[in-house]
Motif scaffolding. Structure first.
Motif, PDB file in Angstrom:
ATOM      1  N   PRO A 179       0.821  -1.219   0.000  1.00  0.00           N
ATOM      2  CA  PRO A 179       0.000   0.000   0.000  1.00  0.00           C
ATOM      3  C   PRO A 179       0.851   1.264   0.000  1.00  0.00           C
ATOM      4  O   PRO A 179       0.477   2.264  -0.617  1.00  0.00           O
ATOM      5  N   GLU A 180       1.988   1.212   0.666  1.00  0.00           N
ATOM      6  CA  GLU A 180       2.866   2.381   0.703  1.00  0.00           C
ATOM      7  C   GLU A 180       3.430   2.700  -0.681  1.00  0.00           C
ATOM      8  O   GLU A 180       3.580   3.868  -1.046  1.00  0.00           O
ATOM      9  N   VAL A 181       3.755   1.653  -1.437  1.00  0.00           N
ATOM     10  CA  VAL A 181       4.269   1.856  -2.788  1.00  0.00           C
ATOM     11  C   VAL A 181       3.172   2.411  -3.698  1.00  0.00           C
ATOM     12  O   VAL A 181       3.402   3.328  -4.493  1.00  0.00           O
ATOM     13  N   ALA A 182       1.960   1.837  -3.594  1.00  0.00           N
ATOM     14  CA  ALA A 182       0.841   2.332  -4.398  1.00  0.00           C
ATOM     15  C   ALA A 182       0.553   3.802  -4.074  1.00  0.00           C
ATOM     16  O   ALA A 182       0.279   4.606  -4.972  1.00  0.00           O
ATOM     17  N   TRP A 183       0.616   4.140  -2.798  1.00  0.00           N
ATOM     18  CA  TRP A 183       0.379   5.532  -2.388  1.00  0.00           C
ATOM     19  C   TRP A 183       1.452   6.455  -2.978  1.00  0.00           C
ATOM     20  O   TRP A 183       1.147   7.532  -3.497  1.00  0.00           O
ATOM     21  N   ALA A 184       2.714   6.024  -2.900  1.00  0.00           N
ATOM     22  CA  ALA A 184       3.800   6.840  -3.423  1.00  0.00           C
ATOM     23  C   ALA A 184       3.642   7.060  -4.928  1.00  0.00           C
ATOM     24  O   ALA A 184       3.851   8.178  -5.433  1.00  0.00           O
ATOM     25  N   LEU A 200       8.063  11.639   0.151  1.00  0.00           N
ATOM     26  CA  LEU A 200       7.233  10.446  -0.003  1.00  0.00           C
ATOM     27  C   LEU A 200       7.487   9.460   1.131  1.00  0.00           C
ATOM     28  O   LEU A 200       6.555   8.885   1.704  1.00  0.00           O
ATOM     29  N   ALA A 201       8.760   9.237   1.443  1.00  0.00           N
ATOM     30  CA  ALA A 201       9.107   8.306   2.519  1.00  0.00           C
ATOM     31  C   ALA A 201       8.509   8.761   3.839  1.00  0.00           C
ATOM     32  O   ALA A 201       7.984   7.948   4.616  1.00  0.00           O
ATOM     33  N   ALA A 202       8.559  10.066   4.096  1.00  0.00           N
ATOM     34  CA  ALA A 202       7.982  10.586   5.337  1.00  0.00           C
ATOM     35  C   ALA A 202       6.475  10.389   5.375  1.00  0.00           C
ATOM     36  O   ALA A 202       5.904  10.071   6.425  1.00  0.00           O
ATOM     37  N   GLU A 203       5.815  10.549   4.230  1.00  0.00           N
ATOM     38  CA  GLU A 203       4.364  10.393   4.183  1.00  0.00           C
ATOM     39  C   GLU A 203       3.924   8.979   4.538  1.00  0.00           C
ATOM     40  O   GLU A 203       2.897   8.788   5.191  1.00  0.00           O
ATOM     41  N   VAL A 204       4.688   7.980   4.096  1.00  0.00           N
ATOM     42  CA  VAL A 204       4.287   6.594   4.341  1.00  0.00           C
ATOM     43  C   VAL A 204       4.956   5.999   5.575  1.00  0.00           C
ATOM     44  O   VAL A 204       4.674   4.860   5.950  1.00  0.00           O
ATOM     45  N   TRP A 206       8.249   5.346   6.045  1.00  0.00           N
ATOM     46  CA  TRP A 206       9.354   4.461   5.737  1.00  0.00           C
ATOM     47  C   TRP A 206      10.646   5.262   5.658  1.00  0.00           C
ATOM     48  O   TRP A 206      10.630   6.486   5.479  1.00  0.00           O
ATOM     49  N   SER A 207      11.764   4.548   5.734  1.00  0.00           N
ATOM     50  CA  SER A 207      13.045   5.176   5.423  1.00  0.00           C
ATOM     51  C   SER A 207      13.142   5.369   3.909  1.00  0.00           C
ATOM     52  O   SER A 207      12.485   4.665   3.134  1.00  0.00           O
ATOM     53  N   ARG A 208      13.987   6.324   3.507  1.00  0.00           N
ATOM     54  CA  ARG A 208      14.189   6.565   2.078  1.00  0.00           C
ATOM     55  C   ARG A 208      14.723   5.302   1.393  1.00  0.00           C
ATOM     56  O   ARG A 208      14.301   4.949   0.293  1.00  0.00           O
ATOM     57  N   LYS A 209      15.636   4.597   2.081  1.00  0.00           N
ATOM     58  CA  LYS A 209      16.235   3.391   1.515  1.00  0.00           C
ATOM     59  C   LYS A 209      15.190   2.304   1.296  1.00  0.00           C
ATOM     60  O   LYS A 209      15.174   1.633   0.255  1.00  0.00           O
ATOM     61  N   ARG A 210      14.300   2.130   2.273  1.00  0.00           N
ATOM     62  CA  ARG A 210      13.283   1.086   2.129  1.00  0.00           C
ATOM     63  C   ARG A 210      12.317   1.429   1.006  1.00  0.00           C
ATOM     64  O   ARG A 210      11.943   0.553   0.214  1.00  0.00           O
ATOM     65  N   LEU A 211      11.903   2.694   0.926  1.00  0.00           N
ATOM     66  CA  LEU A 211      10.992   3.091  -0.150  1.00  0.00           C
ATOM     67  C   LEU A 211      11.657   2.869  -1.503  1.00  0.00           C
ATOM     68  O   LEU A 211      11.027   2.351  -2.430  1.00  0.00           O
ATOM     69  N   TRP A 212      12.919   3.253  -1.646  1.00  0.00           N
ATOM     70  CA  TRP A 212      13.622   3.079  -2.914  1.00  0.00           C
ATOM     71  C   TRP A 212      13.618   1.610  -3.325  1.00  0.00           C
ATOM     72  O   TRP A 212      13.294   1.273  -4.471  1.00  0.00           O
ATOM     73  N   PRO A 301      -1.836   4.958   3.390  1.00  0.00           N
ATOM     74  CA  PRO A 301      -1.484   3.897   4.326  1.00  0.00           C
ATOM     75  C   PRO A 301      -1.148   4.458   5.692  1.00  0.00           C
ATOM     76  O   PRO A 301      -0.668   5.608   5.816  1.00  0.00           O
ATOM     77  N   GLY A 302      -1.392   3.652   6.709  1.00  0.00           N
ATOM     78  CA  GLY A 302      -1.012   4.062   8.057  1.00  0.00           C
ATOM     79  C   GLY A 302       0.481   3.983   8.222  1.00  0.00           C
ATOM     80  O   GLY A 302       1.189   3.317   7.473  1.00  0.00           O
ATOM     81  N   ARG A 303       1.006   4.684   9.185  1.00  0.00           N
ATOM     82  CA  ARG A 303       2.442   4.670   9.447  1.00  0.00           C
ATOM     83  C   ARG A 303       2.858   3.304   9.969  1.00  0.00           C
ATOM     84  O   ARG A 303       2.163   2.676  10.755  1.00  0.00           O
TER      85      ARG A 303
END
Length: 307
Positions: A179-184, A200-204, A206-212, A301-303
């Protein structure tokens, strides 16, 4: 909108058909194409990159020829991930062509098509390699259909069935889109690419590395590249609509006109002036009247744990 140049008029090249109703699935759009036998189709069209996953289902008297700058050629129905044709490296040629083209938002494409955009690796893949004999049956049924309405209904039913089958199966976590990826992805498309990855990472949560890592694996592009592609697509369509390059650079968030020039050259392989007349883009207002990349609107998505 600038006056139509007869030599650039997409209706002189293609007969374009659109469904009378939207797909039953979010993030899925389609259009029908038949070349008008003018000779321009035989000369070829440069494929201009688009943010969506693209499915070409051909059924005409002659299969289109897709050729890259290395001389590799394909003649079949094809599936390709976001950014197909980057660098102006891909051309479509042929005569007596007919196809249904489907654009799918990357977050839903994996479920609908049975392959993740992250597995497409930027190159077109024959549909037969993915769906086996079903690809030949689809071609036959599309060819036998009497109207475009029937073809759109057949295509939509096919994709809906595949979607339902995937939903009934317990798909592994690796094949699902977070869901975090779909949101991003949705935020990138909604903002025409003008959003920072750290935001984007802050919104979901996640860390920047995990989102990437998760975004790249599931969408097929890292988030910064996806944002750049979405921004290019927005700018290219403004140019096609007749907006001057200086205004497009400012409105689309480029640092200056030189920045716009570099990005257009990198994605399309031609200058902003030339890309404005590319038949691949000039047909978009006819085939995709709502404009822009396909986009569903997922719930935020929730945090979660930063990871």
């Amino acid at each position: 909108m600038r006056p139509v140049d007869p030599e650039r008029d997409p209706t002189a090249v293609w007969k374009v058909e659109c469904p009378t109703r939207p797909s039953r699935m979010p993030g899925v759009r389609m259009a029908g194409f038949r070349d008008n036998g003018t000779g321009l189709a035989a000369a070829g069209h440069r494929v201009v990159p688009h943010p969506d996953v693209t499915l070409f289902l051909e059924f005409g008297a002659r299969a289109p020829l897709m050729e890259d700058t290395a001389g590799r050629q394909r003649r079949e129905s094809l599936l390709a991930g976001p950014g197909l044709g980057s660098g102006g490296a891909l051309w479509v040629r042929g005569e007596d062509l007919e196809c249904v083209q489907v654009r799918l938002s990357p977050p839903v494409a994996g479920v609908v098509l049975g392959v993740s955009p992250g597995d497409l690796d930027g190159a077109p893949v024959p549909v037969e390699d993915l769906w086996g004999r079903e690809a030949a049956r689809i071609r036959e049924r599309l060819s036998e259909a009497a109207t475009w309405g029937e073809r759109f209904a057949l295509t939509d039913a096919l994709l809906a069935r595949r979607y339902d089958e995937a939903a009934r199966r317990s798909r592994s976590a690796d094949s699902a889109v977070d869901p975090e990826v779909a949101w991003a992805w949705h935020r990138i498309v909604a903002g025409h690419g003008l959003i920072r990855v750290d935001a984007l990472a802050a919104e979901v949560g996640w860390s920047r590395k995990r989102l990437w890592a998760r975004f790249h694996a599931q969408i097929g592009l890292p988030p910064k590249r996806a944002a750049t592609l979405v921004r290019f697509d927005h700018a290219a369509h403004l140019l096609t609509a007749g907006e001057p390059a200086a205004r497009v650079a400012a409105d689309a968030g480029f640092a200056d006109q030189s920045h716009l020039h570099r990005d257009v050259m990198a994605f399309a392989g031609v200058t902003p002036t030339a890309v404005a007349g590319e038949p691949w883009l000039t047909v978009d207002d006819l085939a995709w009247p709502n404009g822009g990349a396909s986009s569903e609107s997922p719930a935020r998505p929730g945090r979660t744990d930063p990871g």
